[in-house]
Design a protein around this motif. Structure first.
Motif, PDB file in Angstrom:
ATOM      1  N   HIS A 220     -16.048  19.029 -10.280  1.00 21.60           N
ATOM      2  CA  HIS A 220     -16.191  20.018 -11.345  1.00 21.60           C
ATOM      3  C   HIS A 220     -16.154  19.338 -12.715  1.00 21.60           C
ATOM      4  O   HIS A 220     -16.980  19.633 -13.590  1.00 21.60           O
TER       5      HIS A 220
ATOM      6  N   LEU B 209     -21.430  20.544  -4.766  1.00 21.50           N
ATOM      7  CA  LEU B 209     -21.020  21.755  -5.495  1.00 21.50           C
ATOM      8  C   LEU B 209     -22.281  22.439  -6.033  1.00 21.50           C
ATOM      9  O   LEU B 209     -22.644  22.306  -7.201  1.00 21.50           O
TER      10      LEU B 209
ATOM     11  N   ASP C  98     -21.943  24.896  -9.195  1.00 24.45           N
ATOM     12  CA  ASP C  98     -21.620  24.151 -10.413  1.00 24.45           C
ATOM     13  C   ASP C  98     -22.817  23.320 -10.860  1.00 24.45           C
ATOM     14  O   ASP C  98     -23.178  23.295 -12.044  1.00 24.45           O
TER      15      ASP C  98
ATOM     16  N   ASN D 174     -20.488  29.553  -2.408  1.00 27.54           N
ATOM     17  CA  ASN D 174     -19.447  29.195  -3.378  1.00 27.54           C
ATOM     18  C   ASN D 174     -18.096  29.830  -3.030  1.00 27.54           C
ATOM     19  O   ASN D 174     -17.332  30.225  -3.906  1.00 27.54           O
TER      20      ASN D 174
END
Length: 260
Positions: A49, A73, A76, A147
């Motif tokens: 992240h 991810l 993101d 997610n």
């Protein structure tokens, strides 16, 4: 897997976790860095992240430096792109039981058994006891696409969302169909070998020198280990079968291009 094929054979510049190695993840501006196997990266880490936030602040997508962003991810990483700098997604999917077993043995050999990162609890544990003990992940692919990485129990609604993401947003590749998968990726993105050396590298990787192929015990269907892993990945098994159907359907896209 795709990282080394795209980076070392097709000489594309990548954004991935390796780009932040050797302190490059703290630099104030973007630049290209080259490490082992002559793979070139942008100096960002798109596996975390924090790394993705840094890449966004440094305007990775509009920098013109990167060809491929690789990240676990999805949601993101999608925020890196804008309406004027859009991304197109592809994935290479493996049978969930095989993926989970490969991941277990890889981490056990490269981390839990190593002196610096040794974990006495898991260094010699069998994969059966690892799953019986409740230590394993479950339905990672469904979680990744929706997610819902920290949600407790996933539902059929989560599976439907994951299917929609694959259907509407993604070029599907299958690990068991490596050659056809990379042929489609080349055509879809226009990433062609530029000379005989790159073509030879690609053929070797796809035919026999498959990068990062970690040797481990095969988990045979019908064994206790197979059932234990499958029981933790029921939604992923359904999603995998759906991905195989999409892979067949998407063949039509490339057949139409041949005709045209």
């Amino acid at each position: 897997v795709a990282e080394l094929v795209l980076g070392s054979c097709l000489k594309l510049t990548l954004a991935a976790d390796a780009g932040a190695s050797e302190g490059h993840g703290h630099e104030d501006s973007l630049k290209k860095v080259t490490f082992a196997r002559s793979v070139t990266y942008v100096n960002v880490d798109t596996s975390t992240h924090q790394g993705i936030e840094r890449a966004k602040k440094l305007n990775l997508a509009s920098s013109g430096l990167v060809d491929v962003v690789i990240s676990p991810l999805l949601h993101d990483a999608s925020s890196l792109f804008t309406s004027t700098r859009r991304g197109r997604m592809f994935t290479i999917i493996r049978h969930p039981v095989e993926r989970a077993a490969s991941l277990f043995y890889f981490i056990q050999d490269t981390q839990w058994k190593q002196p610096i990162t040794k974990n006495d609890q898991f260094a010699d544990i069998s994969i059966e006891n690892f799953y019986k003990g409740g230590f394993a992940e479950n339905n990672w692919m469904t979680r990744f696409l929706t997610n819902e990485l920290t949600k407790g129990e996933l539902t059929d609604d989560d599976l439907l969302v994951a299917k929609e993401v694959l259907k509407k947003k993604c070029l599907i590749g299958l690990l068991e169909e490596k050659a056809e998968t990379f042929d489609r990726i080349e055509k879809y993105f226009g990433w062609k070998p530029k000379n005989s050396s790159e073509q030879e590298c690609l053929e070797k990787k796809l035919e026999w020198a498959w990068p990062m192929k970690h040797r481990h015990y095969n988990i045979e269907e019908g064994t206790d280990a197979w059932y234990l892993i499958a029981n933790q990945n029921k939604l992923d098994l359904q999603l995998y079968q759906y991905a195989k159907e999409l892979f067949q359907k998407q063949a039509e896209l490339f057949e139409r291009k041949k005709v045209g």
